[in-house]
Design a protein around this motif. Sequence first.
Motif, PDB file in Angstrom:
ATOM      1  N   CYS A 517      19.132 114.040  57.629  1.00 34.18           N
ATOM      2  CA  CYS A 517      17.925 113.246  57.870  1.00 34.18           C
ATOM      3  C   CYS A 517      16.680 114.044  57.505  1.00 34.18           C
ATOM      4  O   CYS A 517      16.061 114.670  58.375  1.00 34.18           O
ATOM      5  CB  CYS A 517      17.877 112.805  59.336  1.00 34.18           C
ATOM      6  N   PHE A 520      10.361 112.031  56.789  1.00 32.52           N
ATOM      7  CA  PHE A 520       9.467 111.173  56.003  1.00 32.52           C
ATOM      8  C   PHE A 520       8.733 110.249  56.957  1.00 32.52           C
ATOM      9  O   PHE A 520       9.172 110.028  58.105  1.00 32.52           O
ATOM     10  CB  PHE A 520      10.249 110.361  54.956  1.00 32.52           C
ATOM     11  N   GLU A 522       7.841 107.144  55.689  1.00 35.65           N
ATOM     12  CA  GLU A 522       8.287 105.829  55.236  1.00 35.65           C
ATOM     13  C   GLU A 522       9.503 106.002  54.336  1.00 35.65           C
ATOM     14  O   GLU A 522       9.507 106.851  53.431  1.00 35.65           O
ATOM     15  CB  GLU A 522       7.163 105.131  54.472  1.00 35.65           C
ATOM     16  N   GLU A 523      10.532 105.226  54.571  1.00 33.65           N
ATOM     17  CA  GLU A 523      11.766 105.321  53.778  1.00 33.65           C
ATOM     18  C   GLU A 523      11.592 104.478  52.502  1.00 33.65           C
ATOM     19  O   GLU A 523      11.528 103.256  52.553  1.00 33.65           O
ATOM     20  CB  GLU A 523      12.946 104.803  54.595  1.00 33.65           C
ATOM     21  N   ARG A 524      11.517 105.164  51.351  1.00 29.25           N
ATOM     22  CA  ARG A 524      11.271 104.475  50.090  1.00 29.25           C
ATOM     23  C   ARG A 524      12.416 104.626  49.090  1.00 29.25           C
ATOM     24  O   ARG A 524      12.290 104.203  47.947  1.00 29.25           O
ATOM     25  CB  ARG A 524       9.965 104.997  49.454  1.00 29.25           C
ATOM     26  N   ASP A 525      13.511 105.254  49.517  1.00 26.95           N
ATOM     27  CA  ASP A 525      14.594 105.549  48.578  1.00 26.95           C
ATOM     28  C   ASP A 525      15.836 104.705  48.782  1.00 26.95           C
ATOM     29  O   ASP A 525      16.698 104.660  47.907  1.00 26.95           O
ATOM     30  CB  ASP A 525      14.982 107.027  48.690  1.00 26.95           C
ATOM     31  N   PHE A 528      18.604 106.640  53.278  1.00 24.86           N
ATOM     32  CA  PHE A 528      18.718 107.210  54.610  1.00 24.86           C
ATOM     33  C   PHE A 528      18.919 106.122  55.663  1.00 24.86           C
ATOM     34  O   PHE A 528      18.399 105.014  55.556  1.00 24.86           O
ATOM     35  CB  PHE A 528      17.480 108.051  54.922  1.00 24.86           C
ATOM     36  N   CYS A 532      17.908 107.492  61.089  1.00 26.10           N
ATOM     37  CA  CYS A 532      17.040 108.539  60.564  1.00 26.10           C
ATOM     38  C   CYS A 532      15.581 108.086  60.602  1.00 26.10           C
ATOM     39  O   CYS A 532      14.685 108.877  60.924  1.00 26.10           O
ATOM     40  CB  CYS A 532      17.458 108.896  59.141  1.00 26.10           C
ATOM     41  N   VAL A 533      15.357 106.827  60.269  1.00 24.51           N
ATOM     42  CA  VAL A 533      13.998 106.283  60.328  1.00 24.51           C
ATOM     43  C   VAL A 533      13.457 106.363  61.755  1.00 24.51           C
ATOM     44  O   VAL A 533      12.321 106.793  61.993  1.00 24.51           O
ATOM     45  CB  VAL A 533      13.975 104.826  59.819  1.00 24.51           C
ATOM     46  N   ASN A 536      12.689 109.962  62.771  1.00 19.65           N
ATOM     47  CA  ASN A 536      11.458 110.459  62.164  1.00 19.65           C
ATOM     48  C   ASN A 536      10.206 109.892  62.812  1.00 19.65           C
ATOM     49  O   ASN A 536       9.158 110.547  62.841  1.00 19.65           O
ATOM     50  CB  ASN A 536      11.468 110.160  60.664  1.00 19.65           C
ATOM     51  N   SER A 572      10.457 109.222  49.375  1.00 20.97           N
ATOM     52  CA  SER A 572      10.097 109.209  50.796  1.00 20.97           C
ATOM     53  C   SER A 572       9.364 110.478  51.225  1.00 20.97           C
ATOM     54  O   SER A 572       8.560 110.451  52.160  1.00 20.97           O
ATOM     55  CB  SER A 572      11.356 109.048  51.660  1.00 20.97           C
ATOM     56  N   TYR A 573       9.632 111.602  50.563  1.00 22.94           N
ATOM     57  CA  TYR A 573       9.115 112.888  51.022  1.00 22.94           C
ATOM     58  C   TYR A 573       7.581 112.952  51.027  1.00 22.94           C
ATOM     59  O   TYR A 573       6.981 113.412  52.012  1.00 22.94           O
ATOM     60  CB  TYR A 573       9.671 114.026  50.160  1.00 22.94           C
TER      61      TYR A 573
END
Length: 694
Positions: A517, A520, A522-525, A528, A532-533, A536, A572-573
């Motif tokens: 995990c 990030f 925002e999860e954009r990929d 994950f 994990c969202v 975070n 996302s990073y």
Amino acid sequence: MQATTTAAQATPVRSVSYRYDLDGLRGIAIAFVVVFHVFVGKVSGGVDVFLLLSGYFFLGSQLRYAARDSASRNPWWPFWRTLRRLYPALLVVLGTTAVVSFLWVPQMRRLDIVQQFTASLLYFQNWELASQSADYNVASGTVSPLQHLWSMAVQGQFYVLAIAVAMVVIWTGRSRWVTPFLIAVTLASFAYACWMWWEFQPLNYYSTWSRMWQLTLGALLALHAHRLRLPTRVQQACTLLGLAMVLSTGFLFDGAWYFPGVAALYPIGGATLVILGGGIGPVAGALAHRGMRWLGDIAYPLYLWHWPVLILALVLLDVDTVSLPLGTAVILGSLVLADLTHRLVEKPLRQHARRPLAGERRVADARAQLRTSRTARGRAVAGSLLAAVLVGLLTVQGIWQVRLHNAGGVLLDAHLYPGARALEGADVPERKPAPDPDLVTWILSPIWTEDCISRFGDDPEVLPVDVRGQDCVFGDRAATRDVYLVGGSHAEQWVIPLDALGREHGFRVVPLVRQSCPTFAEERDGLFEPDCVRFNERVLERLAEADPELVISTTTRPRIEHGGREEQVPASYPTFWNFLAEHDIPFAGLRDNPWSTFEDGTDLSVPVCMLDLEDPELCGINAADFYQPQDPAARHLNRMPHAKAIDTRGWYCVDDLCPAVIGNIFVYRDANHLSAPYVLSLAPQLWEEVAEFL
């Protein structure tokens, strides 16, 4: 006497004739397990049927004995009889697997597999696999040869429950509570399995509590199925339909994803219909045929043998897939081994005498037989040899733990093992690299050993540091300056040098890390997990509150989920880096270390390669296979305030090669994580990069 009579009347299985067709059903269920494991790579549902029949046969036999007027009140005898039924074949298979694995298969010299030997012997393999977060995988050279024994563990745990139920009936003389108890357990377990299917299927698949309903339903059928009087044609139709359902399960479902939830009612329902068929008709006659009964007789050793034979064959032949000739050879070999085990081990060592009744002096009789019977002495010698195998296998884990302790952890003599200092010109004496490659994987950071990482299945709303307190704070715990380490396991490994640097330079290290995990906003990929969202979200809340002196994490990774091998900056990073910039929190981003992979992106363990080839260059990683010409994170971070991109390529690679050993230390503990001793040797380089923030 009256109490005993009541018990007998309430236990109607006493007069039920033995169902040879169910022996055949058991055999064909296990045969389908074997065929699907070898050729299809799916779960066929045969194990579910096997568990149902185990409940049917075992508890039924226990209650039939409990109904006798002169049943022994000593609980030792049913345990002893069960041990003699289960352990001889298990010990032969485990002993053979251990010898082959540890002599010729480096991939199997792993602590997780060593622990599984103990777990298999003591019948908690299902919980061991669950604790290791081991999904039920298709056959490959990296899968445990003991993975399949989870179901034997569930079965063994049920046997303990069944013996306890029968003993309570004997001690109290009352059995009317047995049926309500089994109904309650069946319904509760089934409801739990359905709920867990939504919540966490990997644990659901292994859990005793999720599987118990299949066994207790079998027990209920043993108690009451014979009471249901059906017309002959209906019984024959039930048998035919039930067998068709059992045989078709593997083609309709992948049990690893759906069982033992609602979908498991399909194979279990099929087996139930066969039981309700009453053993009547041509289909039942075919199941009771001599050949099918033979398959039922060897079902247990066949199940034990087939999986380790398959896995070890894949490894020893160095192939990734099962061809038709190899699969056929595995099945035929497993059948031969199962038949030999049944004839030469199971039958001779099984308890042949009837279970002792009250007042019998069975131990004295056994001693007398040892003096007069050569056969009895032969069984005693064979049993003693198997007991020696048991003791030997149980000591393996302890020996491994001692070796791991003696490996020295992360503390190695810096003059003999300079590690990363060799990249700056330190002398490297002639020395065997350390730690041993079969141990290095298990020398972990304190984040793992102190349970300071959020693992798969853990509540993502909970930060481990909030639960563990000071045990999850590293460096100088009395300091007033905080460095937060965030991300997944590739960030977590840096706690080892940070702990040493914190003690030396006066700052605390607080990890907020979760397995697989990265951090990030925002999860954009689409890579994950939802957990994990959620994790975070909690991490970002904590960072905004804490306002630390520095946050450290990794900045690149390959897109392994799609077979990628080259490093990238996931979309996302930067959302996390922007969050830190908005809150004026300094950030040091570490370019990730190389990942050792096959061409399709699957893991290639560096320590296992070294066990095979003993060549640091051949087992190394071509830098161009992983690294881009320039750090791809630099163009993001170098234009942001209070942020720094740290290019770590030179910490692992010399020119175009990233070798498996640097300065007499193994660089990697698996395919892509740094070994604890090597990452500690990087402390000076790390301090040089982050000192400006502290």
